[in-house]
Design a protein around this motif. Structure first.
Motif, PDB file in Angstrom:
ATOM      1  N   LYS A   9       5.822 -10.186  -1.483  1.00 15.37           N
ATOM      2  CA  LYS A   9       5.584 -10.719  -0.136  1.00 15.37           C
ATOM      3  C   LYS A   9       4.780  -9.753   0.732  1.00 15.37           C
ATOM      4  N   CYS A  10       4.875  -8.449   0.404  1.00  9.22           N
ATOM      5  CA  CYS A  10       4.190  -7.423   1.207  1.00  9.22           C
ATOM      6  C   CYS A  10       2.687  -7.709   1.256  1.00  9.22           C
ATOM      7  N   LEU A  11       2.108  -7.588   2.438  1.00 13.01           N
ATOM      8  CA  LEU A  11       0.672  -7.873   2.619  1.00 13.01           C
ATOM      9  C   LEU A  11      -0.196  -6.745   2.079  1.00 13.01           C
ATOM     10  N   GLY A  12       0.395  -5.558   1.953  1.00 18.71           N
ATOM     11  CA  GLY A  12      -0.360  -4.388   1.509  1.00 18.71           C
ATOM     12  C   GLY A  12      -0.659  -3.477   2.684  1.00 18.71           C
ATOM     13  N   LYS A  13      -0.713  -2.201   2.352  1.00 16.84           N
ATOM     14  CA  LYS A  13      -0.840  -1.156   3.373  1.00 16.84           C
ATOM     15  C   LYS A  13      -2.060  -1.346   4.270  1.00 16.84           C
ATOM     16  N   ASP A  14      -3.203  -1.655   3.664  1.00 20.25           N
ATOM     17  CA  ASP A  14      -4.439  -1.730   4.457  1.00 20.25           C
ATOM     18  C   ASP A  14      -4.463  -3.010   5.305  1.00 20.25           C
ATOM     19  N   ASP A  15      -4.048  -4.105   4.710  1.00 20.44           N
ATOM     20  CA  ASP A  15      -4.115  -5.372   5.452  1.00 20.44           C
ATOM     21  C   ASP A  15      -3.131  -5.410   6.612  1.00 20.44           C
ATOM     22  N   CYS A  16      -1.985  -4.780   6.446  1.00 15.88           N
ATOM     23  CA  CYS A  16      -0.977  -4.858   7.512  1.00 15.88           C
ATOM     24  C   CYS A  16      -0.923  -3.607   8.378  1.00 15.88           C
ATOM     25  N   GLY A  17      -1.472  -2.497   7.888  1.00 18.48           N
ATOM     26  CA  GLY A  17      -1.426  -1.259   8.681  1.00 18.48           C
ATOM     27  C   GLY A  17      -0.106  -0.519   8.516  1.00 18.48           C
ATOM     28  N   ALA A  18       0.628  -0.831   7.441  1.00 15.99           N
ATOM     29  CA  ALA A  18       1.892  -0.131   7.124  1.00 15.99           C
ATOM     30  C   ALA A  18       2.842  -0.104   8.319  1.00 15.99           C
ATOM     31  N   LYS A  19       3.091  -1.258   8.871  1.00 21.01           N
ATOM     32  CA  LYS A  19       3.948  -1.344  10.070  1.00 21.01           C
ATOM     33  C   LYS A  19       5.371  -0.860   9.790  1.00 21.01           C
ATOM     34  N   CYS A  20       5.860  -1.088   8.572  1.00 21.78           N
ATOM     35  CA  CYS A  20       7.214  -0.632   8.221  1.00 21.78           C
ATOM     36  C   CYS A  20       7.293   0.890   8.275  1.00 21.78           C
ATOM     37  N   LEU A  21       6.284   1.539   7.713  1.00 25.56           N
ATOM     38  CA  LEU A  21       6.261   3.009   7.697  1.00 25.56           C
ATOM     39  C   LEU A  21       6.170   3.561   9.124  1.00 25.56           C
TER      40      LEU A  21
ATOM     41  N   ALA B 280       9.818  -4.952  11.894  1.00 28.15           N
ATOM     42  CA  ALA B 280       8.382  -4.646  12.077  1.00 28.15           C
ATOM     43  C   ALA B 280       7.491  -5.384  11.082  1.00 28.15           C
ATOM     44  N   CYS B 281       8.060  -5.828   9.986  1.00 25.16           N
ATOM     45  CA  CYS B 281       7.240  -6.419   8.910  1.00 25.16           C
ATOM     46  C   CYS B 281       6.765  -7.829   9.282  1.00 25.16           C
ATOM     47  N   PRO B 282       5.452  -8.044   9.332  1.00 26.36           N
ATOM     48  CA  PRO B 282       4.949  -9.365   9.714  1.00 26.36           C
ATOM     49  C   PRO B 282       5.084 -10.403   8.602  1.00 26.36           C
TER      50      PRO B 282
ATOM     51  N   ASP C 293       7.865 -10.689   6.556  1.00 30.57           N
ATOM     52  CA  ASP C 293       9.260 -10.951   6.196  1.00 30.57           C
ATOM     53  C   ASP C 293       9.569 -10.460   4.768  1.00 30.57           C
ATOM     54  N   ALA C 294       8.962  -9.333   4.425  1.00 28.46           N
ATOM     55  CA  ALA C 294       9.112  -8.820   3.061  1.00 28.46           C
ATOM     56  C   ALA C 294      10.347  -7.939   2.892  1.00 28.46           C
ATOM     57  N   ILE C 295      10.962  -7.564   3.999  1.00 28.47           N
ATOM     58  CA  ILE C 295      12.091  -6.616   3.934  1.00 28.47           C
ATOM     59  C   ILE C 295      13.349  -7.326   4.432  1.00 28.47           C
TER      60      ILE C 295
ATOM     61  N   LEU D 277      16.249  -4.146   1.057  1.00 28.82           N
ATOM     62  CA  LEU D 277      15.347  -4.334  -0.090  1.00 28.82           C
ATOM     63  C   LEU D 277      13.995  -4.854   0.376  1.00 28.82           C
ATOM     64  N   VAL D 278      12.957  -4.485  -0.383  1.00 25.45           N
ATOM     65  CA  VAL D 278      11.618  -4.994  -0.091  1.00 25.45           C
ATOM     66  C   VAL D 278      11.185  -5.877  -1.256  1.00 25.45           C
ATOM     67  N   ASP D 279      10.513  -6.954  -0.932  1.00 24.42           N
ATOM     68  CA  ASP D 279       9.924  -7.812  -1.962  1.00 24.42           C
ATOM     69  C   ASP D 279       8.429  -7.507  -1.991  1.00 24.42           C
TER      70      ASP D 279
ATOM     71  N   ARG E 128       1.113  -2.079  -2.154  1.00 25.51           N
ATOM     72  CA  ARG E 128       2.309  -2.744  -1.607  1.00 25.51           C
ATOM     73  C   ARG E 128       3.421  -1.718  -1.406  1.00 25.51           C
ATOM     74  N   MET E 129       4.288  -2.015  -0.485  1.00 23.18           N
ATOM     75  CA  MET E 129       5.352  -1.057  -0.169  1.00 23.18           C
ATOM     76  C   MET E 129       6.455  -1.074  -1.234  1.00 23.18           C
ATOM     77  N   HIS E 130       6.939   0.119  -1.554  1.00 20.69           N
ATOM     78  CA  HIS E 130       8.119   0.296  -2.391  1.00 20.69           C
ATOM     79  C   HIS E 130       8.988   1.346  -1.712  1.00 20.69           C
TER      80      HIS E 130
ATOM     81  N   GLN F 134       7.167   3.723   1.025  1.00 22.61           N
ATOM     82  CA  GLN F 134       6.226   4.499   0.214  1.00 22.61           C
ATOM     83  C   GLN F 134       5.120   3.601  -0.333  1.00 22.61           C
ATOM     84  N   PHE F 135       3.957   4.200  -0.498  1.00 23.07           N
ATOM     85  CA  PHE F 135       2.802   3.458  -1.000  1.00 23.07           C
ATOM     86  C   PHE F 135       2.103   4.285  -2.070  1.00 23.07           C
ATOM     87  N   GLY F 136       1.632   3.621  -3.116  1.00 21.37           N
ATOM     88  CA  GLY F 136       0.852   4.296  -4.150  1.00 21.37           C
ATOM     89  C   GLY F 136      -0.568   4.532  -3.647  1.00 21.37           C
TER      90      GLY F 136
HETATM   91  S1  SF4 Z   1       3.191  -2.840   4.491  1.00 16.41           S
HETATM   92 FE1  SF4 Z   1       5.342  -2.934   5.185  1.00 16.41          FE
HETATM   93  S2  SF4 Z   1       5.270  -4.061   7.109  1.00 16.41           S
HETATM   94 FE2  SF4 Z   1       3.362  -4.414   6.046  1.00 16.41          FE
HETATM   95  S3  SF4 Z   1       3.689  -6.299   4.918  1.00 16.41           S
HETATM   96 FE3  SF4 Z   1       4.160  -4.639   3.551  1.00 16.41          FE
HETATM   97  S4  SF4 Z   1       6.370  -4.338   3.759  1.00 16.41           S
HETATM   98 FE4  SF4 Z   1       5.719  -5.559   5.511  1.00 16.41          FE
END
Ligand code: SF4
Ligand code: SF4
Length: 186
Positions: free
Chosen positions: A90-102, A69-71, A73-75, A85-87, A119-121, A111-113
């Motif tokens: 590389k994560c775009l951030g919850k707001d910019d990506c819409g938390a597609k992984c979650l 789901a990650c656009p 390629d952070a996971i 593992l998540v990097d 960024r996802m952790h 999880q997000f702070g």
């Molecule tokens: S929020 Fe999740 S899906 Fe979106 S970029 Fe970060 S790790 Fe990938």
């Protein structure tokens, strides 16, 4: 090889030592971000109440749908031991990506702070401890030995192949790397 967890729900008292030990080991700030969560479920009516707890981390799935789901390629899933593992770089951030992984994860593990565009952790199976042949800190912290971790084949030999527990649904799609012992209502 696939590393995984064992959780004995019949032993868990809901003390949250695993949750606290995880936050402590990974320096996760106080608040809602929890890489290990202790969930609570309740059935019935007083005085016949049935309560069960479920320790819930990332289950390092055989088919990690979060990675698909990650656009960005952070996971990724590590080849030698199957941990996911998540990097965060590389994560775009919850707001910019819409938390597609979650949204994709059946277990709400990403999880997000509270910060803007966090960024996802998530649980990384204590990869630093794993490199020293130690079990994850949550496993070590559990006072009633409700948790264990190791290669899935070894866990299956020790504990069987239980896939059910109260408040848990084994996902055929992602195939979580966890063996469970359910708490019975009897
Ligand atoms: S929020 Fe999740 S899906 Fe979106 S970029 Fe970060 S790790 Fe990938
Ligand atoms: S539990 Fe969720 S975050 Fe962890 S590997 Fe499976 S799908 Fe991904």
């Amino acid at each position: 090889m696939q590393m995984g967890f064992y959780f004995d729900q019949s032993r868990c008292t809901g003390c949250c030592a695993c949750q606290v030990a995880c936050k402590d080991w990974h320096d996760v700030p106080a608040g809602d971000e929890k890489w290990m969560r202790v969930l609570y479920s309740e059935k019935g009516r007083f005085p016949n109440v049935f309560v069960a707890y479920l320790a819930s981390a990332c289950w390092h799935c055989a088919a990690p749908i979060c990675a698909d789901a990650c656009p960005a390629d952070a996971i990724s899933k590590r080849e030698n031991d199957g941990i996911v593992l998540v990097d965060p770089e590389k994560c775009l951030g919850k707001d910019d990506c819409g938390a597609k992984c979650l949204k994709a994860c059946p277990y709400d593990a990403p999880q997000f702070g509270p910060e803007e565009n966090a960024r996802m952790h998530k649980c990384n199976f204590c990869e630093d401890r794993l490199a020293e042949n130690k079990v994850p800190n949550c496993v070590e912290a559990c006072p009633v030995r409700a948790l264990d971790a190791g290669p899935m084949e070894e866990l299956e030999t020790k504990y069987g192949t239980g896939r059910t527990a109260e408040a848990f649904t084994w996902s055929k799609r992602t195939r979580p790397s966890v063996i469970l012992k359910a708490k019975s209502a009897e």
